[in-house]
Design an enzyme around this catalytic site. Structure first.
Site, PDB file in Angstrom:
ATOM      1  N   GLY A  14       0.792  -1.212   0.148  1.00 41.49           N
ATOM      2  CA  GLY A  14       0.076   0.103  -0.049  1.00 41.49           C
ATOM      3  C   GLY A  14       0.985   1.197   0.082  1.00 41.49           C
ATOM      4  O   GLY A  14       1.220   1.712  -1.149  1.00 41.49           O
ATOM      5  N   SER A  21       6.401  -4.570  -2.162  1.00 35.74           N
ATOM      6  CA  SER A  21       6.177  -3.359  -2.435  1.00 35.74           C
ATOM      7  C   SER A  21       6.438  -2.355  -1.102  1.00 35.74           C
ATOM      8  O   SER A  21       7.446  -2.425  -0.628  1.00 35.74           O
ATOM      9  CB  SER A  21       4.558  -3.302  -2.997  1.00 35.74           C
ATOM     10  OG  SER A  21       4.426  -2.032  -3.309  1.00 35.74           O
ATOM     11  N   TRP A  22       5.172  -1.653  -0.564  1.00 39.62           N
ATOM     12  CA  TRP A  22       5.607  -0.839   0.562  1.00 39.62           C
ATOM     13  C   TRP A  22       5.817  -1.694   1.632  1.00 39.62           C
ATOM     14  O   TRP A  22       6.644  -1.446   2.708  1.00 39.62           O
ATOM     15  CB  TRP A  22       4.105  -0.029   0.988  1.00 39.62           C
ATOM     16  CG  TRP A  22       4.142   0.075   2.292  1.00 39.62           C
ATOM     17  CD1 TRP A  22       3.372  -0.464   3.340  1.00 39.62           C
ATOM     18  CD2 TRP A  22       5.104   1.301   3.085  1.00 39.62           C
ATOM     19  NE1 TRP A  22       3.432   0.178   4.378  1.00 39.62           N
ATOM     20  CE2 TRP A  22       4.480   1.096   4.315  1.00 39.62           C
ATOM     21  CE3 TRP A  22       6.003   2.139   2.552  1.00 39.62           C
ATOM     22  CZ2 TRP A  22       4.884   1.948   5.396  1.00 39.62           C
ATOM     23  CZ3 TRP A  22       6.545   2.931   3.656  1.00 39.62           C
ATOM     24  CH2 TRP A  22       5.951   2.851   5.155  1.00 39.62           C
ATOM     25  N   ASP A  30       7.830  -5.308 -13.783  1.00 36.50           N
ATOM     26  CA  ASP A  30       7.027  -4.462 -12.805  1.00 36.50           C
ATOM     27  C   ASP A  30       7.160  -2.803 -13.224  1.00 36.50           C
ATOM     28  O   ASP A  30       8.319  -2.299 -13.161  1.00 36.50           O
ATOM     29  CB  ASP A  30       7.898  -4.422 -11.432  1.00 36.50           C
ATOM     30  CG  ASP A  30       7.093  -4.084 -10.241  1.00 36.50           C
ATOM     31  OD1 ASP A  30       6.361  -3.212 -10.305  1.00 36.50           O
ATOM     32  OD2 ASP A  30       7.431  -4.605  -9.111  1.00 36.50           O
ATOM     33  N   HIS A  81       4.102  -6.702 -11.125  1.00 40.20           N
ATOM     34  CA  HIS A  81       4.382  -6.175  -9.488  1.00 40.20           C
ATOM     35  C   HIS A  81       3.405  -7.098  -8.368  1.00 40.20           C
ATOM     36  O   HIS A  81       4.093  -7.352  -7.425  1.00 40.20           O
ATOM     37  CB  HIS A  81       3.696  -4.725  -9.460  1.00 40.20           C
ATOM     38  CG  HIS A  81       3.834  -3.978  -8.085  1.00 40.20           C
ATOM     39  ND1 HIS A  81       5.267  -4.040  -7.430  1.00 40.20           N
ATOM     40  CD2 HIS A  81       2.980  -3.642  -7.237  1.00 40.20           C
ATOM     41  CE1 HIS A  81       5.072  -3.686  -6.230  1.00 40.20           C
ATOM     42  NE2 HIS A  81       3.854  -3.216  -6.069  1.00 40.20           N
TER      43      HIS A  81
END
Length: 369
Positions: A74, A148-149, A311, A344
């Site tokens: 996120g 990711s985050w 990605d 991704h």
């Protein structure tokens, strides 16, 4: 595609997916490794971490196994039971939780926007992870998995509490460099491969702007103004445009049903948009270059990095920068795998294969049963 969404959400600024005449959404390529079977949790609850936040968590797998924690993306993306399945439940004690303001944690940004943003910083999230570790009486995490985050947060946590982590499993690395943020949300870097998605992302702001010449120079700020508006319809429309943009570039083959679920569920949509923009406009609450500069704090850890070659959200060069920094810092066990044909999302079959292989490898290294 927009006709399938809830009438309450404006999805007119969500670009349609690219063609998929082979129907690979329904018939993905088969890889050697897939997710482990579905399992139920044996413990769950809400942990009060202060500042008005209570974090939902659950624990599954082997109570005597290698402690592993999953950090969702996120920010604001939340967890699902699916993410337990990256780990062998016979070998791991699997912990998952919703970060502040998201998922089943209280408050959710959808229900209490102001409350969800209280003490909403990377430093607080890092402290939350260790509070959960203490609450569960875990001596140290065998594996911290973040995508990711979640990879950003995993690195920040491991650098703050290096004695509490044995291994990192990172997917879709994001280091919060200014070039990474600008590429994704500021200067149109994604337009090279996803021109329609970038155009839709910009067009929403242009069509709702009283001063496009100013706002086009700060698109994240413009989204923030709308996401924090007192007008509920405006907040939801901004969230749909923002999240729809990211989802439309996250997978090699975009599944419209997944986009519909996110955009049609306010408890998912609003935290995803609000928290992501909140962190982006605040540089992740990190010093510039912090995660690379502190790579030496991770030199004793085992590190596996899995990154999709295609990605378009988090560029592969971030994974390579981290790999090189870790090697120069003396990390003896760092592997970076670029996965062909993968984007991704951690639902990409090639990334699932790579991540499960990595978690299995660590299970062998730490040897608990």
């Amino acid at each position: 595609m927009s006709s399938a969404f809830s009438a309450a959400i404006d999805t007119s600024y969500v670009s349609p997916p690219a063609s998929d005449t082979a129907n690979q959404v329904a018939n993905p390529v088969t890889y050697p490794r897939t997710l482990y079977p579905e399992i139920e949790c044996y413990q769950s609850g809400h942990l009060d971490v202060g500042d008005g936040h209570k974090l939902y968590y659950d624990v599954s797998g082997n109570p005597s196994g290698i402690p592993a924690i999953f950090l969702h993306g996120g920010p604001g993306g939340g967890i699902s039971p699916r993410v337990r399945r990256f780990f062998n439940p016979e070998k791991y004690m699997i912990v998952i939780f919703d970060q502040r303001g998201s998922g089943k944690s209280i408050p959710n940004a959808c229900d209490d926007l102001e409350g969800s943003l209280v003490a909403q910083t990377t430093q607080k999230l890092v402290s939350d992870i260790d509070a959960l570790r203490n609450h569960l009486e875990v001596d140290k995490w065998g594996v911290v998995l973040g995508g990711s985050w979640g990879s950003t947060l995993a690195l920040a946590y491991a650098q703050e509490y290096p004695a509490h982590v044995d291994a990192l499993l990172l997917r879709g690395v994001f280091l919060f460099g200014p070039d990474e943020v600008d590429y994704l949300f500021g200067n149109g870097g994604t337009s090279g491969q996803n021109p329609e998605a970038w155009d839709s992302y910009c067009r929403y702001i242009q069509d709702t702007s009283d001063d496009w010449e100013r706002e086009k120079l700060n698109l994240l700020g413009a989204y923030w103004d709308r996401l924090t508006s007192k007008d509920k319809a405006k907040r939801e429309a901004a969230a749909a445009a923002f999240v729809g943009y990211e989802l439309s570039i996250s997978k090699t083959y975009v599944d419209p049903k997944v986009v519909e679920e996110h955009l049609g569920t306010p408890s998912i949509l609003i935290p995803f948009a609000v928290m992501e923009v909140h962190y982006m406009i605040n540089a992740g609450f990190l010093l510039r270059g912090q995660l690379l500069d502190n790579a030496s704090k991770l030199s004793h850890m085992h590190v596996a990095i899995c990154h999709g070659r295609g990605d378009y959200v988090c560029q592969p060069r971030a994974a390579w920068r981290l790999t090189q920094a870790l090697k120069k810092a003396g990390c003896e066990d760092v592997e970076c795998e670029f996965v062909a044909g993968a984007g991704h999302s951690d639902t990409e079959p090639g990334l699932v294969d790579a991540m499960v292989r990595a978690s299995d490898k660590f299970a062998g290294v730490f040897g608990k049963k």
